[in-house]
Write an enzyme that holds these catalytic residues in place. Sequence first.
Site, PDB file in Angstrom:
ATOM      1  CG  ASP A  37     -19.060  -4.141   2.371  1.00 56.31           C
ATOM      2  OD1 ASP A  37     -19.143  -5.409   2.607  1.00 56.31           O
ATOM      3  OD2 ASP A  37     -19.589  -3.693   1.210  1.00 56.31           O
ATOM      4  CB  VAL A  38     -16.413  -8.522   5.429  1.00 58.61           C
ATOM      5  CG1 VAL A  38     -16.513  -8.717   7.007  1.00 58.61           C
ATOM      6  CG2 VAL A  38     -17.759  -9.520   4.846  1.00 58.61           C
ATOM      7  CG  ASN A  62     -20.632 -14.471  13.304  1.00 55.55           C
ATOM      8  OD1 ASN A  62     -20.689 -15.860  13.363  1.00 55.55           O
ATOM      9  ND2 ASN A  62     -21.464 -13.862  13.206  1.00 55.55           N
ATOM     10  CE1 TYR A  93     -23.848 -20.545   4.944  1.00 59.91           C
ATOM     11  CE2 TYR A  93     -23.914 -22.732   5.551  1.00 59.91           C
ATOM     12  CZ  TYR A  93     -23.709 -21.266   5.755  1.00 59.91           C
ATOM     13  OH  TYR A  93     -23.462 -21.231   7.101  1.00 59.91           O
ATOM     14  CE  LYS A 148     -20.396 -20.170   6.581  1.00 62.75           C
ATOM     15  NZ  LYS A 148     -19.595 -19.243   7.452  1.00 62.75           N
ATOM     16  CB  ALA A 199     -27.530 -21.908  14.576  1.00 65.68           C
ATOM     17  CB  THR A 203     -29.344 -17.562  13.070  1.00 67.43           C
ATOM     18  OG1 THR A 203     -29.576 -18.501  11.708  1.00 67.43           O
ATOM     19  CG2 THR A 203     -28.525 -18.421  13.631  1.00 67.43           C
TER      20      THR A 203
END
Length: 261
Positions: A61-62, A88, A153, A157, A186, A188
Amino acid sequence: MSRQNDIRDFDGLVAIVTGGASGIGAAIADELRARGAKVAALDLDPSSVPADEQTLAVRCDVGDDASVRAAISEVVATWGGLDVVVNNAGIGAQGTVADNPDDEWARVLDANVVGMARVARAALPHLRRSEHAAIVNTGSIAATAGLPDRVLYSASKGAVHAMTRAMAADHIREGIRVNAVSPGTADTPWIGRLLDRADDPAAERAALNARQPHGRLVSADEVAGAVAYLASPLSGSTTGVALAVDGGMQNLRLRPLPPPD
């Protein structure tokens, strides 16, 4: 991904990929393995990660420093060192500046920005012992283009891109290169879920395709190839950059297509 006779520029190297169990992260892990690396996929749910001698699945868990440090320690204890970190893992967010409360801002920034800092901080002592140390952070076209309903978001980023340059300056004389990859929209699982919730998913997909100059979504494999370039020992003079993989969205300004006959 099936490859034959590809370059083996990661032979003997150990890499970690956060968020490595699905989407872009899984494609990056596949690419690095195909090029010779031993790859640890760190993920909240690593159950889908293949089990083999070249792959290590590690729950991480980052958002939790102890979890990050334990995961990296497990990788180093298993394989004896660490050479490449791919930051990532991240989460999405929608809305204008008025749409998200403070706790959502804190949640997204913690995952997308501070999470990368936690991983890099824990990895640095091991990277300093590597002859081919590299960190690659996953940024986004949202950092450089104003996209509708993506304020939170985009802020996260944009911070990733700025953090990448600052980290590159801090660690270049230690032999650690730091770069970012900057994907366009992307194809995803997250984008798939957004499309599923749209009133007209087919029309929304067509709109996302059309806003990228090459006329389609970016593939996870294309992002993975860019990450491999940035992380490769063959790219020793590349540091402090954000490599766009966006079909030209960042820099191209095409004339409108003529109307059909």
